[in-house]
Design an enzyme around this catalytic site. Structure first.
Site, PDB file in Angstrom:
ATOM      1  N   THR A 142      29.974   0.290  33.305  1.00  0.00           N
ATOM      2  CA  THR A 142      29.377   1.265  32.385  1.00  0.00           C
ATOM      3  C   THR A 142      27.860   1.152  32.524  1.00  0.00           C
ATOM      4  O   THR A 142      27.350   0.143  33.009  1.00  0.00           O
ATOM      5  CB  THR A 142      29.764   0.962  30.934  1.00  0.00           C
ATOM      6  OG1 THR A 142      29.292  -0.357  30.627  1.00  0.00           O
ATOM      7  CG2 THR A 142      31.267   1.001  30.728  1.00  0.00           C
ATOM      8  N   GLU A 150      35.479   4.528  30.873  1.00  0.00           N
ATOM      9  CA  GLU A 150      36.669   3.792  30.440  1.00  0.00           C
ATOM     10  C   GLU A 150      37.941   4.630  30.552  1.00  0.00           C
ATOM     11  O   GLU A 150      39.043   4.119  30.360  1.00  0.00           O
ATOM     12  CB  GLU A 150      36.497   3.360  28.968  1.00  0.00           C
ATOM     13  CG  GLU A 150      35.469   2.269  28.726  1.00  0.00           C
ATOM     14  CD  GLU A 150      34.034   2.800  28.613  1.00  0.00           C
ATOM     15  OE1 GLU A 150      33.778   3.942  29.045  1.00  0.00           O
ATOM     16  OE2 GLU A 150      33.176   2.059  28.100  1.00  0.00           O
ATOM     17  N   LYS A 189      21.585  11.893  10.394  1.00  0.00           N
ATOM     18  CA  LYS A 189      22.145  11.771   9.043  1.00  0.00           C
ATOM     19  C   LYS A 189      21.096  12.252   8.046  1.00  0.00           C
ATOM     20  O   LYS A 189      20.107  11.580   7.805  1.00  0.00           O
ATOM     21  CB  LYS A 189      22.538  10.313   8.777  1.00  0.00           C
ATOM     22  CG  LYS A 189      23.585   9.820   9.760  1.00  0.00           C
ATOM     23  CD  LYS A 189      24.147   8.469   9.399  1.00  0.00           C
ATOM     24  CE  LYS A 189      25.272   8.111  10.360  1.00  0.00           C
ATOM     25  NZ  LYS A 189      24.847   7.298  11.481  1.00  0.00           N
ATOM     26  N   TRP A 237      25.900  15.303   8.168  1.00  0.00           N
ATOM     27  CA  TRP A 237      25.581  15.084   9.579  1.00  0.00           C
ATOM     28  C   TRP A 237      25.090  16.374  10.231  1.00  0.00           C
ATOM     29  O   TRP A 237      25.670  17.434  10.046  1.00  0.00           O
ATOM     30  CB  TRP A 237      26.828  14.603  10.329  1.00  0.00           C
ATOM     31  CG  TRP A 237      27.191  13.188  10.015  1.00  0.00           C
ATOM     32  CD1 TRP A 237      26.507  12.313   9.224  1.00  0.00           C
ATOM     33  CD2 TRP A 237      28.357  12.489  10.479  1.00  0.00           C
ATOM     34  NE1 TRP A 237      27.154  11.105   9.165  1.00  0.00           N
ATOM     35  CE2 TRP A 237      28.297  11.187   9.921  1.00  0.00           C
ATOM     36  CE3 TRP A 237      29.428  12.827  11.302  1.00  0.00           C
ATOM     37  CZ2 TRP A 237      29.281  10.220  10.180  1.00  0.00           C
ATOM     38  CZ3 TRP A 237      30.401  11.872  11.558  1.00  0.00           C
ATOM     39  CH2 TRP A 237      30.321  10.582  11.000  1.00  0.00           C
TER      40      TRP A 237
END
Ligand code: AMP
Length: 544
Positions: free
Chosen positions: A185, A333, A442, A447
């Site tokens: 990653t 992943e 936020k 959101w």
């Protein structure tokens, strides 16, 4: 009672063997460093992959050992995909765009035994070689007369190495769960972590890509992989293409708009896959050169993934290129694909605006990928297209843990992996990413999606690229700051941009300010590097 079917392991070597019998003459076109285009066939790749396997055996490579590559998309890399994994070793593709220290960390952590590299990375290899503890020899992917004058221990020439070996090799048969390849990653937080794919996971994932509601890949396609073979196996395309007999077009290091456009035209590309930043360069080239892609190319589908596809980019592909966009989502992943956005019958005659609304979504799950959204307490949220929550996934081509157990347990008690993305899922199963959990803004307990704001900002004709980050605010906790890069020679004011946004997002989402910059920071895989941008604007304060 067990079924009475033949028990054959799903091995990557079987994909190559199939290609050799079913479509040996199909081409693989590779742009070389000097700009020329090399053509070979699956039959050639097969013979040379077998020479690679014989050479590795002669070097004493054992099953399960890691073989590193630092290479662009090209036919030699393709030979390694099949030769290394086929003989039972693990192909470890390393992202050359990472910092040298990260590459050293990755190669040492994986304990790579050999490192094969393209000539453009010769200096990098010379720089890091003294600190690569496990590497026994460095193999330059070139002819003898092209060998670089670098000082590294055990420098070898790839063409010499394989030339001495037979193009006949009996692929070993082993458990399909055996590791076939690995990719680290990007490591935006902490050290990069290794994801270890298996033969079984790679084959199941490739089968899904070939389905009509996947990429619909077939022998009729000529597929341009702009997505690099050093990142998540180029989205699994080298295996999937060999499986169905699609022609592959591999662009090497030349990813600028002009090089990609000529390759698309000359190799009659029907399907092209890449991240939004490369498509931005291609579309800018088409715009500045006043090209006619709808008539000059035979592009039929464009896959946009790795980051949210900007609406304006999708619009341009649909209208100017006459190509259908397949918006896709996934992660290292996940091999990497989880969802692909294909239409349903009810969308068939939809007007352009409705098509663009649909294409903004990352799509429906492929068979093999289960997904759900949950709230912060882990309770599942409704699939109503409105509720947004953490996106969790599960499936046979999704990692169960990182290599070496790094990062500890990554699945919850029911086997779900937290993707770190926030999404909605609608009643038809279309998933839409609203943000990365760490990037969402936020504001006053609600959101704000940075992705939606960025998408709206790039619809302004003067904007080349945009990023939105949250800046601390005394009253609202955070408020959005829009950071934009303008196209060369174009101008736009803060008010111009806010006017465009006003027509597309809720009023309370409007950024409190706009900053103009020369360039935005990107990760080694072409994503906006928001962490770096937040650092850059650490001392920024809104004027109240
Ligand atoms: P990586 O593992 O480096 O490929 O990054 C995976 C992450 O990229 C995902 O978790 C998403 O945050 C992001 N990503 C990938 N594809 C998309 C997409 N189509 N739209 C939005 N974000 C995406």
């Amino acid at each position: 009672m067990l079924g009475l079917m033949q028990d054959q392991p799903l091995l990557i070597s079987s994909v190559l063997e199939h290609a050799l019998k079913a479509h040996p003459h199909t081409e693989i076109a590779s742009r070389m460093a000097d700009g020329s285009v090399h053509h070979c066939t699956y039959a050639d790749i097969g013979e040379r992959a077998k020479q690679v396997a014989n050479a590795l055996v002669a070097l004493g490579v054992q099953p399960g050992e890691r073989i590193g590559t630092l290479a662009w998309n090209g036919y030699r890399h393709m030979e390694l995909y099949f030769g290394v994994s086929g003989m039972g070793a693990v192909l470890h593709t390393i992202n050359p765009r990472l910092f040298p220290e990260q590459i050293e960390f990755i190669a040492n952590h994986a304990e790579d035994q050999y490192l094969l590299f393209d000539l453009s990375f010769a200096e990098l290899v010379e720089q890091i070689a003294p600190r690569l503890k496990s590497v026994k020899a460095f193999i330059a992917l070139c002819e003898r007369e092209q060998m670089p004058a670098i000082d590294v221990p055990g420098l070898m020439c790839y063409e010499d190495l394989i030339a001495g070996h037979s193009n006949d090799f009996i692929w070993p048969e082993f458990d399909e769960r055996t590791a076939s390849s690995m990719c680290y990653t990007s490591g935006t937080t902490g050290n990069p972590k290794g994801v270890l794919y298996s033969h079984r996971s790679s084959i199941l994932h490739s089968l899904a890509l070939c389905t009509s509601d996947g990429f619909g890949l077939s022998a009729a396609d000529s597929a341009l992989l702009v997505v690099p073979m050093f990142h998540v196996n180029a989205w699994g395309m080298p295996y999937a293409a060999a499986m169905c007999g699609a022609k592959l077009v591999l662009p090497g290091a030349a990813l600028d708009g002009e090089s990609l456009y000529t390759l698309m035209r000359d190799e009659q590309v029907t399907l092209a896959l890449g991240v939004p930043t490369v498509w931005m360069m291609l579309q800018q080239h088409v715009e500045t050169q006043a090209l006619q892609p709808a008539t000059e190319l035979c592009l039929n589908r464009v896959v946009i993934g790795g980051a949210a596809a900007p609406r304006i980019q999708v619009d341009t592909f649909e209208t100017r290129f006459n190509a259908r966009v397949l918006h896709a989502w996934g992660m290292t992943e996940m091999s990497p694909l989880g969802t692909i956005c294909n239409p349903l019958p009810k969308h068939r005659d939809a007007p352009l605006e409705a098509v663009l609304d649909l294409q903004a979504k990352q799509g429906r799950a492929l068979f093999g990928v289960s997904m759900k959204i949950v709230d912060e307490q882990g309770a599942e949220l409704p699939r109503d297209g409105k509720a947004s929550g953490l996106l969790l996934v599960k499936g046979p081509w999704i990692a169960s843990q990182y290599y070496g157990g790094e990062g500890g347990q990554i699945l919850d008690s029911e086997g779900w992996l937290d993707t770190g993305d926030i999404a909605t899922i609608d009643t038809d199963g279309y998933m839409q990413i609203t943000d990365r959990a760490k990037d969402v803004i936020k504001s006053g307990g609600e959101w704000i999606s940075s992705i939606d704001l960025e998408n709206a900002a790039v619809s302004h004709p003067a904007v080349a690229e945009a990023a939105v980050i949250g800046i601390a605010h005394p009253k609202w906790q955070e408020r959005p700051l829009l950071v934009v890069v303008l196209k060369p020679g174009r101008t736009a004011s803060k008010d111009d941009l806010l006017t465009v946004l006003q027509s597309r997002v809720a009023k309370w989402w409007l950024p409190d300010d706009v900053a103009f910059v020369e360039a935005l920071p990107h990760t080694a895989t072409g994503k906006l590097q928001k962490m770096k941008l937040r650092e850059q604007f650490r001392d920024f304060r809104f004027q109240t």
